[in-house]
Each structure stands twice: as structure tokens, then as C-alpha cells.
Design a protein around this motif. Sequence first.
Motif, PDB file in Angstrom:
ATOM      1  N   VAL A   1      15.973  13.962   3.028  1.00  0.00           N
ATOM      2  CA  VAL A   1      14.748  13.947   2.232  1.00  0.00           C
ATOM      3  C   VAL A   1      13.567  13.440   3.060  1.00  0.00           C
ATOM      4  N   LEU A   2      13.759  12.342   3.782  1.00  0.00           N
ATOM      5  CA  LEU A   2      12.670  11.754   4.554  1.00  0.00           C
ATOM      6  C   LEU A   2      12.209  12.682   5.676  1.00  0.00           C
ATOM      7  N   CYS A   3      13.155  13.326   6.348  1.00  0.00           N
ATOM      8  CA  CYS A   3      12.811  14.243   7.432  1.00  0.00           C
ATOM      9  C   CYS A   3      12.112  15.489   6.888  1.00  0.00           C
ATOM     10  N   ASP A   4      12.665  16.058   5.815  1.00  0.00           N
ATOM     11  CA  ASP A   4      12.092  17.289   5.265  1.00  0.00           C
ATOM     12  C   ASP A   4      10.712  17.063   4.667  1.00  0.00           C
ATOM     13  N   ARG A   5      10.484  15.873   4.127  1.00  0.00           N
ATOM     14  CA  ARG A   5       9.169  15.542   3.573  1.00  0.00           C
ATOM     15  C   ARG A   5       8.237  14.937   4.624  1.00  0.00           C
ATOM     16  N   ASP A   6       8.690  14.865   5.859  1.00  0.00           N
ATOM     17  CA  ASP A   6       7.897  14.372   6.982  1.00  0.00           C
ATOM     18  C   ASP A   6       7.340  12.978   6.710  1.00  0.00           C
ATOM     19  N   VAL A   7       8.239  12.070   6.326  1.00  0.00           N
ATOM     20  CA  VAL A   7       7.882  10.678   6.068  1.00  0.00           C
ATOM     21  C   VAL A   7       8.121   9.858   7.330  1.00  0.00           C
ATOM     22  N   ARG A   8       7.196   8.981   7.648  1.00  0.00           N
ATOM     23  CA  ARG A   8       7.410   8.099   8.792  1.00  0.00           C
ATOM     24  C   ARG A   8       8.431   7.033   8.399  1.00  0.00           C
ATOM     25  N   LEU A   9       9.472   6.878   9.209  1.00  0.00           N
ATOM     26  CA  LEU A   9      10.574   5.966   8.906  1.00  0.00           C
ATOM     27  C   LEU A   9      10.788   4.975  10.047  1.00  0.00           C
ATOM     28  N   VAL A  10      10.839   3.710   9.694  1.00  0.00           N
ATOM     29  CA  VAL A  10      11.308   2.679  10.615  1.00  0.00           C
ATOM     30  C   VAL A  10      12.665   2.232  10.090  1.00  0.00           C
TER      31      VAL A  10
ATOM     32  N   ARG B   1       5.709   8.952  -3.688  1.00  0.00           N
ATOM     33  CA  ARG B   1       4.758   7.842  -3.836  1.00  0.00           C
ATOM     34  C   ARG B   1       4.434   7.147  -2.522  1.00  0.00           C
ATOM     35  N   PHE B   2       5.359   7.196  -1.564  1.00  0.00           N
ATOM     36  CA  PHE B   2       5.179   6.397  -0.349  1.00  0.00           C
ATOM     37  C   PHE B   2       5.393   7.251   0.903  1.00  0.00           C
ATOM     38  N   PRO B   3       4.359   7.416   1.737  1.00  0.00           N
ATOM     39  CA  PRO B   3       4.508   8.208   2.961  1.00  0.00           C
ATOM     40  C   PRO B   3       5.063   7.440   4.151  1.00  0.00           C
ATOM     41  N   VAL B   4       5.235   6.124   4.014  1.00  0.00           N
ATOM     42  CA  VAL B   4       5.802   5.313   5.100  1.00  0.00           C
ATOM     43  C   VAL B   4       6.944   4.472   4.530  1.00  0.00           C
ATOM     44  N   TRP B   5       8.104   4.527   5.187  1.00  0.00           N
ATOM     45  CA  TRP B   5       9.285   3.802   4.718  1.00  0.00           C
ATOM     46  C   TRP B   5       9.831   2.899   5.817  1.00  0.00           C
ATOM     47  N   VAL B   6      10.369   1.757   5.375  1.00  0.00           N
ATOM     48  CA  VAL B   6      11.195   0.917   6.227  1.00  0.00           C
ATOM     49  C   VAL B   6      12.526   0.742   5.513  1.00  0.00           C
ATOM     50  N   LEU B   7      13.603   0.985   6.219  1.00  0.00           N
ATOM     51  CA  LEU B   7      14.943   0.771   5.671  1.00  0.00           C
ATOM     52  C   LEU B   7      15.681  -0.162   6.612  1.00  0.00           C
ATOM     53  N   SER B   8      16.011  -1.343   6.141  1.00  0.00           N
ATOM     54  CA  SER B   8      16.682  -2.328   6.986  1.00  0.00           C
ATOM     55  C   SER B   8      18.090  -2.596   6.481  1.00  0.00           C
TER      56      SER B   8
ATOM     57  N   GLY C   1       0.831  -1.201   0.000  1.00  0.00           N
ATOM     58  CA  GLY C   1       0.000   0.000   0.000  1.00  0.00           C
ATOM     59  C   GLY C   1       0.863   1.247   0.000  1.00  0.00           C
ATOM     60  N   ASP C   2       0.733   2.075   1.048  1.00  0.00           N
ATOM     61  CA  ASP C   2       1.507   3.318   1.165  1.00  0.00           C
ATOM     62  C   ASP C   2       2.896   3.086   1.744  1.00  0.00           C
ATOM     63  N   LEU C   3       3.223   1.851   2.071  1.00  0.00           N
ATOM     64  CA  LEU C   3       4.506   1.533   2.702  1.00  0.00           C
ATOM     65  C   LEU C   3       5.456   0.905   1.692  1.00  0.00           C
ATOM     66  N   VAL C   4       6.708   1.347   1.727  1.00  0.00           N
ATOM     67  CA  VAL C   4       7.745   0.725   0.908  1.00  0.00           C
ATOM     68  C   VAL C   4       8.889   0.317   1.833  1.00  0.00           C
ATOM     69  N   TRP C   5       9.499  -0.844   1.532  1.00  0.00           N
ATOM     70  CA  TRP C   5      10.562  -1.398   2.380  1.00  0.00           C
ATOM     71  C   TRP C   5      11.797  -1.608   1.513  1.00  0.00           C
ATOM     72  N   PHE C   6      12.891  -0.941   1.896  1.00  0.00           N
ATOM     73  CA  PHE C   6      14.144  -1.040   1.151  1.00  0.00           C
ATOM     74  C   PHE C   6      15.241  -1.637   2.030  1.00  0.00           C
ATOM     75  N   ASP C   7      16.248  -2.186   1.360  1.00  0.00           N
ATOM     76  CA  ASP C   7      17.484  -2.597   2.024  1.00  0.00           C
ATOM     77  C   ASP C   7      18.523  -1.500   1.819  1.00  0.00           C
ATOM     78  N   PHE C   8      19.323  -1.243   2.848  1.00  0.00           N
ATOM     79  CA  PHE C   8      20.333  -0.187   2.770  1.00  0.00           C
ATOM     80  C   PHE C   8      21.205  -0.325   1.533  1.00  0.00           C
ATOM     81  N   HIS C   9      21.723  -1.513   1.269  1.00  0.00           N
ATOM     82  CA  HIS C   9      22.667  -1.674   0.171  1.00  0.00           C
ATOM     83  C   HIS C   9      21.992  -1.493  -1.189  1.00  0.00           C
ATOM     84  N   ASP C  10      20.729  -1.897  -1.306  1.00  0.00           N
ATOM     85  CA  ASP C  10      20.003  -1.671  -2.556  1.00  0.00           C
ATOM     86  C   ASP C  10      19.804  -0.190  -2.827  1.00  0.00           C
ATOM     87  N   LEU C  11      19.582   0.584  -1.770  1.00  0.00           N
ATOM     88  CA  LEU C  11      19.195   1.980  -1.929  1.00  0.00           C
ATOM     89  C   LEU C  11      20.369   2.954  -1.877  1.00  0.00           C
ATOM     90  N   CYS C  12      21.386   2.633  -1.090  1.00  0.00           N
ATOM     91  CA  CYS C  12      22.471   3.596  -0.857  1.00  0.00           C
ATOM     92  C   CYS C  12      23.809   3.172  -1.444  1.00  0.00           C
TER      93      CYS C  12
END
Length: 350
Positions: A302-311, A273-280, A247-258
Motif C-alpha cells: 500500500v505504501l509503495c503503490d501510494r508513493d508514501v515516504r516511509l522511514v 490522510r498521511f503522506p509521510v509514515w514512520v514505522l518502528s 501534521g502530515d506525518l504519522v508514526w506507528f509501532d509494528f505491533h500496534d499496526l500489524c
Amino acid sequence: MREFERAAQQAGFVLDDAQRQAALRLAELGAGMTRRRGLFSRPAAPPRGVYLWGSVGRGKSWLTTTFYEAVPLRNKRRLHFHDFFREFHAAYHRNRGDSRVTDRAVTELLGDCRFLVFDEFHVHDAGDAMLIGRVLRSILDQKITLLTTSNYPPAGLLPNPVFHEMFEPTIKMLEETMDVVELGGGRDYRAEYGSGAARSEFERGAYLWPGTGEQLAEQGLTPPEAAERRPVEVGGGRTVPALAVRGDLVWFDFHDLCDRPYSTGDYLAAVDRFPVWVLSGLPRLAGENRDAAQRFANLIDVLCDRDVRLVLVGEAPLDDVLRGENLPLDVNRTASRLSLLSATADSDAH
């Protein structure tokens, strides 16, 4: 000045000396921009802008927000510099056949703006440095009054000694056309007032270590399954591999994204596109290459400035993740922002 004092009282603190001096200069700026002139007077030259800089948590954003909301101007804009520069690249591409492509692109984006605020202004990418200089010159030539916030003085921009010299003309332009105001002092208000009830979606997030099933369950999460992995489009035909999209949540891996050459613009496109993120899979940054660590810092901005909920799920306590050599240039800001997340550690992991 009364607006600042009233806002500080409502927020539960008293302006310190450095904040008071910065507020006085902003009040002067506001008076200069709103001063009425006679019907037949010549148009007034725009007042000098302000380059407001200081360490993390000193209240730059708070002062800027209070000032911006109080200034009774119709044609004003406030933009995070990352956002603006992403839009500028697209406008530049649309106008690339014009001999005045930079001016055309700036006008397309800002229109009749007469007062512009850039939040979190910094320059680390040598490839963007010269273009940023042309953008700033165009903004000033179009008689737009500029207020910027930064963690760096102008002379500290593009700090890489290999490329710093190429940015010195832009630094000189900033120092000659704007009043450089340092918000000094060592008090970190973000750290002091970051505890307690969350005031934003970002603050509703969490830092988990090491990310056990029980910890994830407390956040309403279950570990992603292999079948959930899918690409997420970020524009220009590029995709980022996600561990899961729910749904509104996307889950990324650190190495895939950074650990891949994604830009801040790519992160912004995904955030849209996604207001809730998980980065593991967040490792100790000292053991990663510097580019990956810097991308992580940009992502947190980016996540802080766009006020995205991050786990955020780390492989070590947050202090250990952000300790050591080879860290991002803005690691202090990253640490200050991540301190807003509630931290949960598994007692068996110590």
C-alpha cells in the motif's frame, strides 16, 4: 512496439527477450481495442485480455504503464486491485438489496469503462476468494477488456492447499478468457536501477537499524513521547493507535499496526490522510505469527503503490528481518520494494 522501445531507451535499458514478447502481445491488444470498423458493421467483440505475470522486478509495471499511457482510449481505467476491492466492498454494501448486487456494484464503480488494468492482482484471503471470482465474471460479462499484472500464474492464486480447490473455477475462467503471458527471466530491474537519485517519494524514505537518536535526527525526527500517542480513525468506527501524529506525518509501532486484525482497507484509509509514515519496532519476521508478517507485506504494498515516504526502523539488518521460516507469501516482492529505501546502520550495532 516502437513506443516500448522508445520508452526503454529513455529509461536507459534495452528490452530483453521476455519483455519484448510481452510488449508484442500488449501491442496486439492495443491494436485490437483501437481498430476502426465501418459505420454499419456489427459491434466487435472485445479482444481477449492479458494476464501478465512474472517475478518481482521484471518490468511488469513499467510495461503496463508504457502501454496504458500510449493506448488512445477515453474510457479506460487503471486501479491497484487492493484499492478497487476496498471500493467494491462499499459499493456491494450500498447495493446489497439488489438481486444482481455484484453487477450493480461493478457498474457503479466502472461506469462505461471498456479497458481496465488491475495492478498487483493476487488472492491470499479465502474469505474474499469467492467474491473476487464473481467480480471477475461480472467484469468479463460487461465486455470490459482486462489487463492484470501479478507475481503469480493463475494456478498459483490462493496457494493455501486447504482453500485452493475452491478457487479453481475462477482460475479456469481466467485461463479460458485471457491470454496468460509470463514475463520470465531472472533479471531484477528494480534492484539494478533502485540505486541513485530517488525517483519517487517512497524511494526518498529510509531503513534505519537500530534507530538511534542520531539516525532519527538525520531524518529530521525525534523519538515520540508518551503524550503524543493517539488513535487514528480508519473508517467504520475503527481506530489504529499511533505513537505520534505530527501534521502530515504519522508514526506507528509494528505491533500496534500489524499484530492486530487490521485490513488492507484500514491501511488505505490511513494512507489517504498521511503522506509521510514512520514505522518502528520492526522485528525479525520469522519470529512473528504469519498473519502479522502478511499484514506487514500488505502494508508495504500500500505504501509503495501510494508513493508514501516511509522511514522504517528495524531491530536488525533488513536482510535478517526478511530471512527465515513463516514469512509472508509475497516476501520477495516486499524485499524488492524495501530495497528502494536507503539503508542506514549504526556501526556500534554490528
